[in-house]
Design an enzyme around this catalytic site. Structure first.
Site, PDB file in Angstrom:
ATOM      1  N   ASN A  10      -5.818   4.356  -2.604  1.00  0.00           N
ATOM      2  CA  ASN A  10      -4.408   4.179  -2.950  1.00  0.00           C
ATOM      3  C   ASN A  10      -4.244   2.707  -3.333  1.00  0.00           C
ATOM      4  O   ASN A  10      -4.126   1.843  -2.468  1.00  0.00           O
ATOM      5  CB  ASN A  10      -3.555   4.547  -1.731  1.00  0.00           C
ATOM      6  N   ARG A  94      -4.746   8.078  -5.735  1.00  0.00           N
ATOM      7  CA  ARG A  94      -3.311   8.311  -5.825  1.00  0.00           C
ATOM      8  C   ARG A  94      -2.824   7.659  -7.116  1.00  0.00           C
ATOM      9  O   ARG A  94      -3.050   6.472  -7.337  1.00  0.00           O
ATOM     10  CB  ARG A  94      -2.601   7.674  -4.637  1.00  0.00           C
ATOM     11  N   HIS A 183       6.663  10.683  -4.229  1.00  0.00           N
ATOM     12  CA  HIS A 183       6.258  11.163  -2.896  1.00  0.00           C
ATOM     13  C   HIS A 183       5.846  12.642  -2.954  1.00  0.00           C
ATOM     14  O   HIS A 183       5.867  13.334  -1.937  1.00  0.00           O
ATOM     15  CB  HIS A 183       7.418  11.073  -1.872  1.00  0.00           C
ATOM     16  N   ARG A 244      15.664  -0.495  -1.081  1.00  0.00           N
ATOM     17  CA  ARG A 244      16.255   0.013  -2.330  1.00  0.00           C
ATOM     18  C   ARG A 244      17.622   0.638  -2.071  1.00  0.00           C
ATOM     19  O   ARG A 244      17.819   1.304  -1.058  1.00  0.00           O
ATOM     20  CB  ARG A 244      15.347   1.069  -2.968  1.00  0.00           C
ATOM     21  N   GLU A 387      -0.677  12.023   3.421  1.00  0.00           N
ATOM     22  CA  GLU A 387      -0.904  12.001   1.977  1.00  0.00           C
ATOM     23  C   GLU A 387      -2.382  11.868   1.641  1.00  0.00           C
ATOM     24  O   GLU A 387      -2.856  12.465   0.671  1.00  0.00           O
ATOM     25  CB  GLU A 387      -0.085  10.853   1.357  1.00  0.00           C
TER      26      GLU A 387
END
Ligand code: ADP
Length: 404
Positions: A10, A94, A183, A244, A387
């Site tokens: 990743n 990823r 996601h 965010r 993940e």
């Protein structure tokens, strides 16, 4: 010799997270992280999981991703898990943005890499780092299949009614402006695990997945397929996140530019890095926010209320989108650990068949579990996301045991 290992990479702009898994039993052989690549204070933390040895750390300047991956390869080799091993079946990457083209995991060749490159304008922060990670891994093991697993792939089943913004179609298409969602690997994994927890097939359940980490997103999953999600063209839209803003009137941007005299880049940084919980109260860690609330801090309490209000709106919206909801699943750092968030998010929604059992909710565990009382019509679950395992599983499913 069987090739049953998968290395998952990743790659971020200044970091690389990695895990080496053995797909015979999905066990982890090693995990690690390289941080602050390109700075003087780079750090590599490597944890072998096969023996008794603990973590090892290197604190030395690591100039770029190539140097980072070489250092990772050295650490793995020191544990007898080198990347030159015939037991390595593939490297799974990823990749954040796969646009509309990549709906499934894909073996990377020059054409695929060029397409990921073509998507850089819609994922300027993420895809370049992913590409660097792929190129570096290819140089290290040119003979090995490299697989891209896309964050956006799970969301490509969304109907146009959910994916299109209500704007001029020609302009939207010309600039590829639409809801992509992110996601996805987590939403896919968690929705499947939730079905498993209910003892049902994914095709038979409708789930609202709430992935609440530092980044946060919700998705509505009908019968195993995503039908709506809260992140949009970029990961900025939707829920209140650590840094965010999530949803707001797009005219806020015109206002800040015209009246506030801010540049587009300044507004970009404001909304992506200095908003959300950190913008509201100066902290983005839910543990710290809860500590401050317990100490009577009103600013932290308001930030929490805004976070919960938005979450509730999405639960309601996706309830309406799905029509019938079998389960709501909380996942990621906040979703898995913050009992007060879970409790507050469903408080007052008894009419929708939603409730949380206080005792079950307060249990701390790494296992997927139900936290709703028996009488509740809708199951409320905590489902730890994974993940890396999902990327490894998808990668291995695609390439299999090359030596078999
Ligand atoms: P990322 O989006 O970076 O992958 P994670 O899913 O790891 O994020 O979530 C990180 C966040 O989870 C932290 O910022 C913190 O707010 C929250 N978190 C982690 N542990 C706890 C905990 N025990 N209680 C409450 N919140 C937690």
């Amino acid at each position: 010799m069987t090739a049953t290992r998968v290395l998952v990479l990743n790659s971020g702009s200044s970091s690389v997270k990695y895990q080496l898994l053995d797909m015979r039993d999905s066990s982890r052989l090693a995990v690690g992280l390289v941080e602050r690549i390109g700075e003087e204070t780079s750090r590599l933390k490597h944890t072998p999981l096969t023996g008794e040895a603990g973590s090892r750390e290197r604190e030395e300047p690591i100039a770029d991703h190539e140097a980072a991956l070489k250092a990772v390869a050295e650490e793995l080799a020191a544990d007898g898990l080198g990347l030159d091993s015939p037991e390595l079946a593939a490297i799974g990457h990823r990749v954040v943005h796969g646009g509309l083209k990549f709906t499934t995991p894909t073996v990377i060749d020059d054409v695929v890499l060029a397409e990921i490159q073509r998507l850089v304008p819609v994922a300027p922060l993420h895809n370049p780092a992913n590409i660097t990670g792929i190129r570096t891994a290819q140089a290290l093991r040119p003979d090995l299949p490299q697989v891209a697993v896309f964050d956006t792939a799970f969301h490509t089943t969304m109907p146009e009614s959910a994916a299109r913004y209500a704007m001029d179609v020609k302009t939207a298409d010309e600039h590829r402006v639409r809801r992509y969602g992110f996601h996805g690997t987590s939403h896919a994994y968690v929705s499947r695990e939730t079905a498993k927890l209910l003892g049902k097939a994914p095709e038979d359940v409708n789930v609202i997945v709430l992935h609440l980490g530092n980044g946060a997103s919700a998705s509505a999953v009908r019968g195993g397929k995503c039908v709506d999600t809260s992140m949009g063209l970029t990961p900025l839209e939707g829920l209140v996140m650590g840094t965010r803003s999530g949803d707001m009137d797009p005219a806020v941007i015109f206002h800040l530019a015209r009246v506030g005299g801010m540049s587009i880049d300044e507004i970009d940084i404001l909304l992506n890095k200095k908003s959300g919980l950190i913008g509201l109260c100066g902290d983005n860690d839910m543990r710290e926010i809860r500590r401050r609330i317990d100490a009577g801090d009103e600013e932290a309490a308001l930030a929490f209320d805004i976070y919960i209000h938005r979450l509730k709106k999405y639960i309601g919206a996706y309830y309406a989108v799905l029509g019938r909801v079998d389960a709501i699943a909380f996942t990621a750092g906040v979703g898995e650990n913050a009992a007060p968030v879970r409790e507050a998010a469903v408080a007052g929604l008894e009419e929708l068949g939603l409730a949380v059992d206080g005792e079950l909710n307060s249990v701390r565990s790494d296992e997927a579990r139900l936290i709703s009382p028996e009488y509740a019509r809708v199951a409320v679950a905590v489902v730890p996301t994974d993940e890396e395992l999902e990327i490894a599983t998808q990668t291995y499913a695609l390439v299999g045991d090359r030596n078999a």
